[in-house]
Design an enzyme around this catalytic site. Structure first.
Site, mmCIF file in Angstrom:
data_model
loop_
_atom_site.group_PDB
_atom_site.id
_atom_site.type_symbol
_atom_site.label_atom_id
_atom_site.label_comp_id
_atom_site.label_asym_id
_atom_site.label_seq_id
_atom_site.Cartn_x
_atom_site.Cartn_y
_atom_site.Cartn_z
ATOM 1 N N HIS A 128 3.205 -6.960 -33.944
ATOM 2 C CA HIS A 128 4.081 -8.123 -34.164
ATOM 3 C C HIS A 128 4.133 -8.999 -32.925
ATOM 4 O O HIS A 128 5.051 -9.818 -32.781
ATOM 5 C CB HIS A 128 5.468 -7.647 -34.585
ATOM 6 C CG HIS A 128 5.409 -6.853 -35.850
ATOM 7 N ND1 HIS A 128 5.490 -7.434 -37.102
ATOM 8 C CD2 HIS A 128 5.203 -5.528 -36.068
ATOM 9 C CE1 HIS A 128 5.361 -6.501 -38.037
ATOM 10 N NE2 HIS A 128 5.191 -5.331 -37.428
ATOM 11 N N LYS A 151 0.900 -6.267 1.783
ATOM 12 C CA LYS A 151 1.911 -5.472 2.505
ATOM 13 C C LYS A 151 2.085 -6.017 3.919
ATOM 14 O O LYS A 151 3.209 -6.197 4.398
ATOM 15 C CB LYS A 151 1.432 -4.018 2.630
ATOM 16 C CG LYS A 151 1.772 -3.107 1.483
ATOM 17 C CD LYS A 151 1.429 -1.656 1.904
ATOM 18 C CE LYS A 151 1.245 -0.757 0.718
ATOM 19 N NZ LYS A 151 0.740 0.577 1.074
ATOM 20 N N GLU A 190 9.376 -0.029 -0.363
ATOM 21 C CA GLU A 190 10.310 -0.012 -1.492
ATOM 22 C C GLU A 190 11.070 1.318 -1.554
ATOM 23 O O GLU A 190 12.286 1.359 -1.736
ATOM 24 C CB GLU A 190 9.549 -0.200 -2.818
ATOM 25 C CG GLU A 190 8.889 -1.553 -2.987
ATOM 26 C CD GLU A 190 7.439 -1.580 -2.495
ATOM 27 O OE1 GLU A 190 7.119 -0.828 -1.551
ATOM 28 O OE2 GLU A 190 6.653 -2.361 -3.045
ATOM 29 N N GLY A 228 -2.482 9.017 -4.777
ATOM 30 C CA GLY A 228 -1.195 8.683 -5.394
ATOM 31 C C GLY A 228 -1.271 8.606 -6.908
ATOM 32 O O GLY A 228 -0.440 9.172 -7.620
ATOM 33 N N ARG A 229 -2.307 7.939 -7.419
ATOM 34 C CA ARG A 229 -2.391 7.750 -8.872
ATOM 35 C C ARG A 229 -2.882 8.987 -9.611
ATOM 36 O O ARG A 229 -3.025 8.971 -10.832
ATOM 37 C CB ARG A 229 -3.250 6.527 -9.194
ATOM 38 C CG ARG A 229 -4.605 6.504 -8.515
ATOM 39 C CD ARG A 229 -5.244 5.127 -8.603
ATOM 40 N NE ARG A 229 -6.494 5.044 -7.854
ATOM 41 C CZ ARG A 229 -6.583 4.754 -6.559
ATOM 42 N NH1 ARG A 229 -5.482 4.535 -5.863
ATOM 43 N NH2 ARG A 229 -7.749 4.670 -5.969
ATOM 44 N N LYS A 246 4.180 9.845 -1.114
ATOM 45 C CA LYS A 246 3.100 10.569 -0.423
ATOM 46 C C LYS A 246 3.199 10.332 1.085
ATOM 47 O O LYS A 246 3.122 11.262 1.871
ATOM 48 C CB LYS A 246 1.750 10.098 -0.965
ATOM 49 C CG LYS A 246 0.568 10.760 -0.318
ATOM 50 C CD LYS A 246 -0.735 10.360 -0.975
ATOM 51 C CE LYS A 246 -1.913 10.872 -0.145
ATOM 52 N NZ LYS A 246 -3.212 10.546 -0.722
ATOM 53 N N GLU A 280 -6.324 0.284 -9.994
ATOM 54 C CA GLU A 280 -6.290 0.590 -8.563
ATOM 55 C C GLU A 280 -7.546 1.398 -8.190
ATOM 56 O O GLU A 280 -8.026 1.325 -7.060
ATOM 57 C CB GLU A 280 -5.017 1.369 -8.197
ATOM 58 C CG GLU A 280 -4.697 1.318 -6.701
ATOM 59 C CD GLU A 280 -3.285 1.774 -6.359
ATOM 60 O OE1 GLU A 280 -2.398 0.924 -6.139
ATOM 61 O OE2 GLU A 280 -3.055 3.002 -6.311
HETATM 62 O O1 F6P Z 1 0.168 0.752 -4.389
HETATM 63 C C1 F6P Z 1 -0.350 1.351 -3.257
HETATM 64 C C2 F6P Z 1 0.075 2.789 -3.142
HETATM 65 O O2 F6P Z 1 -0.442 3.291 -1.957
HETATM 66 C C3 F6P Z 1 -0.342 3.654 -4.326
HETATM 67 O O3 F6P Z 1 -1.648 4.064 -4.265
HETATM 68 C C4 F6P Z 1 0.658 4.731 -4.268
HETATM 69 O O4 F6P Z 1 0.708 5.465 -5.452
HETATM 70 C C5 F6P Z 1 1.918 3.932 -3.994
HETATM 71 O O5 F6P Z 1 1.498 2.921 -3.096
HETATM 72 C C6 F6P Z 1 3.067 4.700 -3.422
HETATM 73 O O6 F6P Z 1 2.745 5.293 -2.203
HETATM 74 P P1 F6P Z 1 3.611 6.464 -1.597
HETATM 75 O O7 F6P Z 1 3.589 7.603 -2.538
HETATM 76 O O8 F6P Z 1 2.991 6.786 -0.283
HETATM 77 O O9 F6P Z 1 5.025 5.951 -1.418
#
Ligand code: F6P
Length: 546
Positions: free
Chosen positions: A376, A516, A208, A259-260, A202, A345
């Site tokens: 199990h 972060k 990452e 995002g979620r 987003k 979240e």
């Molecule tokens: O975990 C925090 C967060 O902002 C989530 O809400 C989001 O889905 C994820 O990081 C990834 O963010 P982005 O889509 O901006 O890379």
């Protein structure tokens, strides 16, 4: 729009009185014995499913108090405000409009923008799928989605769930962790000439994802790849940043998609590539059917509303600290992980809209594993542990096997029988949790593996099940694009409902920021060994790692 926090209502006080008087003593076995129509009363229909809430530890009076609570909290007005695009995410001053992503063309807010991107994305999808598996360079065999959190979990959850609908010539890989052990094995299995990388973010700034995107691009060049524009696409709200990365094909979305809640947007590109336009639209339509139910059904028959109320009842009155998701469908293997982000979240918050600390608990811990595997592993604790954990069983009447049409009659009969075994297991677990087994019943039974030296009375106590352990059962006809869409939307709305009653903002996630920021500070210290100003534990560990 006037809304009230749950504990500031008359209904809350009434609910507390009801709890003290008899709510806390409700026993499912008595409730069923007293009310022969309990199942009919508490098993409600929603689009694509029946949701059985008869094994929740509540009664008719509880339900009446809870519905009164929802009304007094102004839930309907809050829901309508969300659906109309008001900025209910007030800490970020944003609308919350994931429902707009699945509304038919011409309906609801943002329709023009949504359908312009959707049509464009689905046209691209059909183009890729048309030559998928082909031998010409640029014809795609492997799709690698690079994203994390909401830019990963949705597509990663949907693909195994809808395996029967996935393009047979396409393989999908999901890389999320900054740990290179996630990306490296994927790179080993793909050919740069036939791979499409999707950089899904987003913000297009997430550590990452950007790290993995850079590594993937480096690998692509190292392998002799030149055509980044053809082999890398982006799904993001930050089109400028994706351009700067060298990506020409970008499918956008908007800040009002959390995002979620974003698998319905261009973040769903891997889903659309896998399923094709028709089935992606069916997924959206299933979710839209649930949206309409949530928007239009009276509170008394509104399933997401009931589930949100149940969450509050289970958490704030019974005090249950976790809930277990047990899909009896192997395709839903990633559903518990998906729900962890959606629920925790969203509702893992400790202050109200004004920032005041809340005097009650909010989100429970969400966890789980498909049945029968969970039986199990952790079901021992669910049956006989000291904590009561409500379980959410998800059953599908009909299986959705990918290759069923190629099976011999004998294999099909075997697989049909296995599906009945699966259903019988799910039903048995829910029943065992509720019914339990008394010490007398245990004493009257033979237990072949029991010790011969221990007294039968002691053994019977070990083999006693308290019962009265709550669960719900979601019954689908089949897990398919429409029902999965409805299922996910159901959980989204339920999460909104409990968050609204708790008076929290379910749509921000400030809790991820501190770690972060600290990571940014620590990263260079791992290279330099500088530990100045750090706490003793972090400093000592850096000294060993640097
Ligand atoms: O975990 C925090 C967060 O902002 C989530 O809400 C989001 O889905 C994820 O990081 C990834 O963010 P982005 O889509 O901006 O890379």
């Amino acid at each position: 729009m006037s809304s009230k926090r749950c504990d500031q209502t008359v209904a809350w006080a009434a609910l507390q009185g009801h709890w003290q008087a008899h709510g806390r003593d409700l026993d499912l076995r008595d409730l069923f014995a007293q009310d022969p129509r309990r199942f009919e009363r508490w098993a409600l229909s929603a689009p694509e499913m029946l949701v059985d809430m008869s094994r929740v530890r509540w009664d008719v009076a509880t339900g009446q108090h809870l519905i009164a609570l929802a009304r007094e909290c102004g839930l309907e007005a809050l829901r309508d405000a969300m659906l109309a695009g008001e900025h209910i995410n007030h800490t970020e001053d944003r609308a919350v409009l994931h429902t707009a992503l699945r509304a038919p063309k011409g309906q609801g807010p943002q329709s023009y923008a949504v359908h312009a991107v959707l049509d464009q994305m689905l046209a691209y999808v059909e183009q890729v799928r048309a030559t998928a598996g082909g031998l010409q360079p640029g014809e795609i065999h492997d799709v690698v989605n690079i994203g994390i959190g909401g830019s990963d979990l949705g597509p990663q959850m949907v693909l195994p769930a809808l395996d029967a609908w996935v393009h047979p010539k396409l393989r999908f890989h999901f890389v999320s962790n900054v740990d290179g052990h996630d990306l490296a094995p994927v790179l080993r299995r793909i050919d740069p000439k036939h791979t499409l990388f999707i950089v899904a973010s987003k913000t297009f700034t997430t550590q990452e994802t950007m790290a993995n995107a850079h590594a993937a691009r480096q690998w692509f060049f190292d392998q002799g790849g030149t055509d980044v524009a053809r082999h890398f696409v982006a799904t993001t709200t930050n089109v400028e940043a994706s351009k700067a990365f060298g990506i020409k094909t970008t499918f956008g979305f908007w800040d009002w998609v959390g995002g979620r809640f974003s698998m319905w947007s261009s973040i769903g590109l891997p889903i659309a590539l896998a399923l094709g336009a028709e089935h992606f639209r069916a997924l959206l339509a299933g979710a839209h059917a649930m949206d309409r139910h949530f928007a239009e059904a009276p509170l008394e028959s509104n399933v997401p509303v009931w589930l949100g109320l149940m969450d509050l009842w289970n958490r704030n009155f019974h005090g249950f600290g976790s809930r277990c998701i047990a899909p009896y469908h192997q395709g839903l293997v990633r559903f518990p992980a998906y729900l962890q982000q959606l629920v925790m979240e969203s509702n893992g918050k400790r202050v109200d809209a004004e920032g005041h600390p809340l005097p009650y608990q909010t989100s429970s811990v969400v966890w789980g594993e498909p049945g029968t595997n969970g039986q199990h592993a952790f079901f021992q604790m669910l049956h006989q542990g000291t904590d009561v954990v409500p379980v959410e069983f998800i059953l599908a009447k009909r299986p959705s096997h990918r290759d069923a049409s190629t099976w011999s009659p004998a294999l099909r009969a075997q697989m049909d029988e296995q599906h009945r075994m699966l259903l019988a297991n799910g039903l048995a677990q829910a029943r065992a949790l509720m019914v339990g087994k008394t010490t007398q019943e245990a004493a009257a039974e033979s237990a072949p593996t029991a010790s011969q030296t221990l007294s039968p009375a002691v053994l019977a106590r070990h083999r006693t099940f308290p019962g009265n352990r709550p669960s719900i059962t979601l019954l689908l006809d089949q897990l398919n694009p429409a029902s999965l869409g409805a299922l996910v939307a159901l959980y989204e709305h339920r999460t909104f409902v409990s968050g609204a009653l708790w008076g929290i903002n379910s749509f921000d996630q400030w809790g991820v920021e501190l770690g972060k920021a600290m990571c940014k500070d620590l990263l260079p210290r791992l290279a330099t060994g500088d530990v100045s100003g750090l706490d003793a534990a972090t400093a000592a560990l850096i000294e060993r790692l640097a």
